[in-house]
Design an enzyme around this catalytic site. Structure first.
Site, short mmCIF file in Angstrom:
data_model
loop_
_atom_site.label_atom_id
_atom_site.label_comp_id
_atom_site.label_asym_id
_atom_site.label_seq_id
_atom_site.Cartn_x
_atom_site.Cartn_y
_atom_site.Cartn_z
N GLY A 44 -11.26 -9.88 43.89
CA GLY A 44 -12.60 -9.60 43.42
C GLY A 44 -13.06 -8.24 43.91
N GLY A 45 -14.21 -7.80 43.45
CA GLY A 45 -14.77 -6.55 43.93
C GLY A 45 -14.42 -5.36 43.05
CB VAL B 76 -12.87 1.42 42.97
CG1 VAL B 76 -14.21 2.10 43.14
CG2 VAL B 76 -11.74 2.36 43.40
CB THR B 77 -12.06 -0.46 48.28
OG1 THR B 77 -12.45 -0.05 49.59
CG2 THR B 77 -10.77 -1.28 48.36
CG HIS C 240 -6.72 -0.27 51.46
ND1 HIS C 240 -7.76 -0.88 52.12
CD2 HIS C 240 -6.52 -0.99 50.33
CE1 HIS C 240 -8.17 -1.93 51.43
NE2 HIS C 240 -7.43 -2.01 50.33
CB ALA D 117 -14.29 -2.75 51.89
CB ILE D 118 -15.33 -8.25 52.13
CG1 ILE D 118 -14.69 -9.66 52.05
CG2 ILE D 118 -16.67 -8.22 51.41
CD1 ILE D 118 -15.44 -10.70 52.85
CB CYS E 158 -17.79 -1.45 47.10
SG CYS E 158 -16.52 -1.70 48.37
#
Length: 237
Positions: free
Chosen positions: A91-92, A94-95, A97, A157-158, A188
């Site tokens: 879910g969610g 764009v993020t 890492h 973020a989650i 996000c």
């Protein structure tokens, strides 16, 4: 269902506990494959649950219903910079890492734990807030914006998925990562807010493995689940 005495004995000895793994930097695809392996093992009752703690090589990921317009660079320029772009099933929005960020993937049988997805997310965020408290960083979960925040800046973020009543994906806590990748996206999908890291807030960056240990302790507490450690070299001990 009628069980044989051997089957009943095996089930009684299968105590709820988590197998915790602290791994080195992995590509996002390697981490996803490992998640799916653990997910399968939980479904097959080969283990009760697992927690993967790791770093990812530079990557930008999109949730399954994310808006690609939130990525501010074209795919070619990302590739030239050595940054992967991956559509995921979490879910969610764009993020990003990158090394220096603690990424955690709890693989848990939520139905057996009698844990609705929303309550699970609340406990996951709570474990991060308690961890940051140990480093004298005051943070909170915002009712309108996902993740953990320090003022107007997101520090964690989650994004989760529940597949066949077992959780996948998880959280990404900024520790010593440069935050440069976040300049290439609208994190996000939230405009007008920033991102931060433990390094940015403290005089020196804590060691990622130390933060992982503290987080795991807090997560064990909020979930009321003991943690077991494998004796092999790549496992948190």
């Amino acid at each position: 269902m009628i069980l044989s005495s051997l089957e009943a004995s095996r089930l009684q000895s299968f105590e709820p506990s988590l197998d915790a793994y602290l791994l080195g930097p992995l590509s996002y695809r390697e981490g996803l494959a490992l998640q799916h392996q653990m997910h399968s093992e939980v479904l097959q009752k080969k283990r009760f649950g697992a927690v993967l703690m790791l770093e990812h090589k530079p990557v930008i990921t999109l949730g399954k219903n994310a808006n690609a317009g939130l990525i501010l660079r074209d795919e070619k320029s990302l590739q030239e910079a050595g940054i992967d772009l991956i559509l995921t099933d979490r879910g969610g929005e764009v993020t990003a890492h990158e090394p220096g960020q603690l990424v955690v993937y709890p693989i848990l049988p939520l139905q057996e734990l009698k844990l609705p997805a929303k309550l699970y997310v609340d406990r996951l965020l709570r474990s991060v807030i308690l961890t940051l408290n140990e480093y004298s960083i005051a943070s909170e979960a915002h009712p309108d914006y996902p993740g953990v925040w320090v003022g107007n800046d997101k520090i964690c973020a989650i994004g989760i998925r529940v597949k066949e009543r077992v959780s996948l994906h998880g959280i990404a806590l900024n520790i010593s990562n440069s935050l440069d990748l976040f300049q290439m996206i609208v994190p996000c999908g939230i405009r007008g807010r920033g991102v931060t890291s433990m390094q940015k807030l403290l005089s020196s960056a804590p060691d990622l493995s130390d933060v992982a240990r503290v987080w795991l302790e807090k997560f064990s507490e909020v979930m009321d689940l003991p943690v077991k450690f494998d004796r092999t070299g790549c496992i948190l001990t």
